[in-house]
Design a protein around this motif. Structure first.
Motif, mmCIF file in Angstrom:
data_model
loop_
_atom_site.group_PDB
_atom_site.id
_atom_site.type_symbol
_atom_site.label_atom_id
_atom_site.label_comp_id
_atom_site.label_asym_id
_atom_site.label_seq_id
_atom_site.Cartn_x
_atom_site.Cartn_y
_atom_site.Cartn_z
ATOM 1 N N LEU A 71 0.812 -1.111 0.063
ATOM 2 C CA LEU A 71 -0.090 -0.158 0.102
ATOM 3 C C LEU A 71 0.805 1.539 -0.153
ATOM 4 C CD1 LEU A 71 -2.998 1.253 0.253
ATOM 5 C CD2 LEU A 71 -2.371 1.364 2.843
ATOM 6 N N ILE A 72 1.824 1.092 0.922
ATOM 7 C CA ILE A 72 2.855 2.416 1.050
ATOM 8 C C ILE A 72 3.631 2.551 -0.284
ATOM 9 C CG2 ILE A 72 4.791 3.206 2.145
ATOM 10 C CD1 ILE A 72 3.733 1.977 4.653
ATOM 11 N N ILE A 73 3.996 1.436 -0.891
ATOM 12 C CA ILE A 73 4.831 1.391 -1.841
ATOM 13 C C ILE A 73 3.999 1.889 -3.441
ATOM 14 C CG2 ILE A 73 6.144 0.109 -4.024
ATOM 15 C CD1 ILE A 73 6.936 -1.669 -1.664
ATOM 16 N N GLY A 74 2.636 1.334 -3.407
ATOM 17 C CA GLY A 74 1.755 2.077 -4.377
ATOM 18 C C GLY A 74 1.550 3.496 -4.350
ATOM 19 N N LEU A 75 1.261 3.872 -3.130
ATOM 20 C CA LEU A 75 0.910 5.453 -2.875
ATOM 21 C C LEU A 75 2.263 6.231 -3.285
ATOM 22 C CD1 LEU A 75 -0.984 7.432 -1.734
ATOM 23 C CD2 LEU A 75 0.275 7.128 0.606
ATOM 24 N N PHE A 76 3.496 5.825 -2.874
ATOM 25 C CA PHE A 76 4.720 6.454 -3.182
ATOM 26 C C PHE A 76 4.849 6.421 -4.744
ATOM 27 C CE2 PHE A 76 9.321 6.584 -3.981
ATOM 28 C CZ PHE A 76 9.716 7.698 -3.516
ATOM 29 N N ALA A 77 4.907 5.326 -5.251
ATOM 30 C CA ALA A 77 5.006 5.318 -6.776
ATOM 31 C C ALA A 77 4.185 6.051 -7.669
ATOM 32 C CB ALA A 77 5.150 3.719 -7.230
ATOM 33 N N GLY A 78 2.812 5.932 -7.026
ATOM 34 C CA GLY A 78 1.704 6.710 -7.766
ATOM 35 C C GLY A 78 1.807 8.330 -7.791
#
Length: 274
Positions: free
Chosen positions: A10-17
């Motif tokens: 979830l954190i990686i998806g948020l950051f990458a997004g």
């Protein structure tokens, strides 16, 4: 452990997004390493290079759709140009999927690292390269919120060819292609950075859907991991558009350079030590 993995994704998806939306990169440069490392830590052997690229493209499509909707509302995305670039990126995305199936994991890690290293070098020198304006078939003007007027344009056949190469890279490495598309737009066609980023995200969405359909047919998608990454990627795409209106471009480029170089070294190191 599944909850910890879901939280990290979830954190990686948020950051990458966020980062991908700001710079028009899609976010795949973060998704692929995360899937290869974290996915295989949770379930060893569950994520092949092909699975990582295929799953990454699905999530990239989520990020690109989220940010493209916002950019279109702000009238920053050049829809006509995006559709033209899609004519090249769509077949390129299909070719990239088939090339991906030929790569063993060691070769994939090495090529991915070298690819990122070359993009780092390109980003270092792109500001020193003189923009080209030779034989433009299409010319456009854009006035930003501060009243600054930009002129950009492109040759249709060259634009399609560049998009074809970007489509191949997009599906081959699961990175969305924006890391090539944005510099090409800015250097070859004089796109202002914010228009390049917004238009790139729309092209990425189109090509990611084509590449994803092909990956689904080849069963190269881990739907559980995609579902874990997608919510953060969607929210990150929205937040990235908001941040793009406030952040300085030079700061964003500096952060991207550092991240790209770090991941390039990591991927090349993994390939060498395996």
């Amino acid at each position: 452990m599944i909850y910890a993995l879901a939280g990290m994704f979830l954190i990686i998806g948020l950051f990458a997004g966020v980062v991908g939306s700001i710079a028009g990169l899609g976010g795949g440069m973060f998704f692929v390493p995360a899937l290869l490392y974290l996915g295989n830590v949770y379930a060893p052997g569950s994520v092949s290079p092909q699975m990582a690229a295929g799953t990454s493209l699905i999530v990239i499509g989520v990020t690109a759709l989220s940010s493209s909707v916002s950019y279109i509302k702000q009238q920053r995305a050049d829809i006509q140009t995006a559709l033209l670039f899609f004519l090249g990126s769509a077949p390129g995305a299909i070719v990239g999927v088939y090339l991906n199936t030929l790569l063993p994991i060691k070769a994939f890690s090495l090529l991915f690292g070298l690819f990122q290293l070359s993009m780092f070098a390109l980003m270092m020198v792109k500001d020193k390269l003189k923009p080209r304006s030779v034989n433009w078939d299409v010319r456009r003007r854009f006035v930003d919120a501060e009243g600054v007027e930009y002129e950009y344009g492109y040759n249709r056949w060259l634009a399609v060819f560049v998009a074809f190469l970007v489509g191949i890279v997009s599906s081959l490495f699961g990175v969305g292609g924006g890391i090539l598309m944005v510099p090409a737009m800015m250097i070859l066609f004089r796109f202002p950075p914010h228009i390049a980023a917004a238009t790139s995200m729309l092209v990425i969405f189109f090509s990611a859907m084509v590449g994803s359909a092909t990956n689904i047919l080849h069963d190269h998608v881990n739907w559980l991991y995609a579902a874990m990454l997608a919510p953060g990627a969607w929210a990150g795409g929205k937040l990235g558009v908001l941040a793009a209106n406030r952040m300085k471009g030079q700061t964003i480029v500096l952060v991207l350079r550092i991240l790209i170089l770090g991941m390039a070294i990591q991927m090349i190191g993994e390939a060498v030590t395996k």
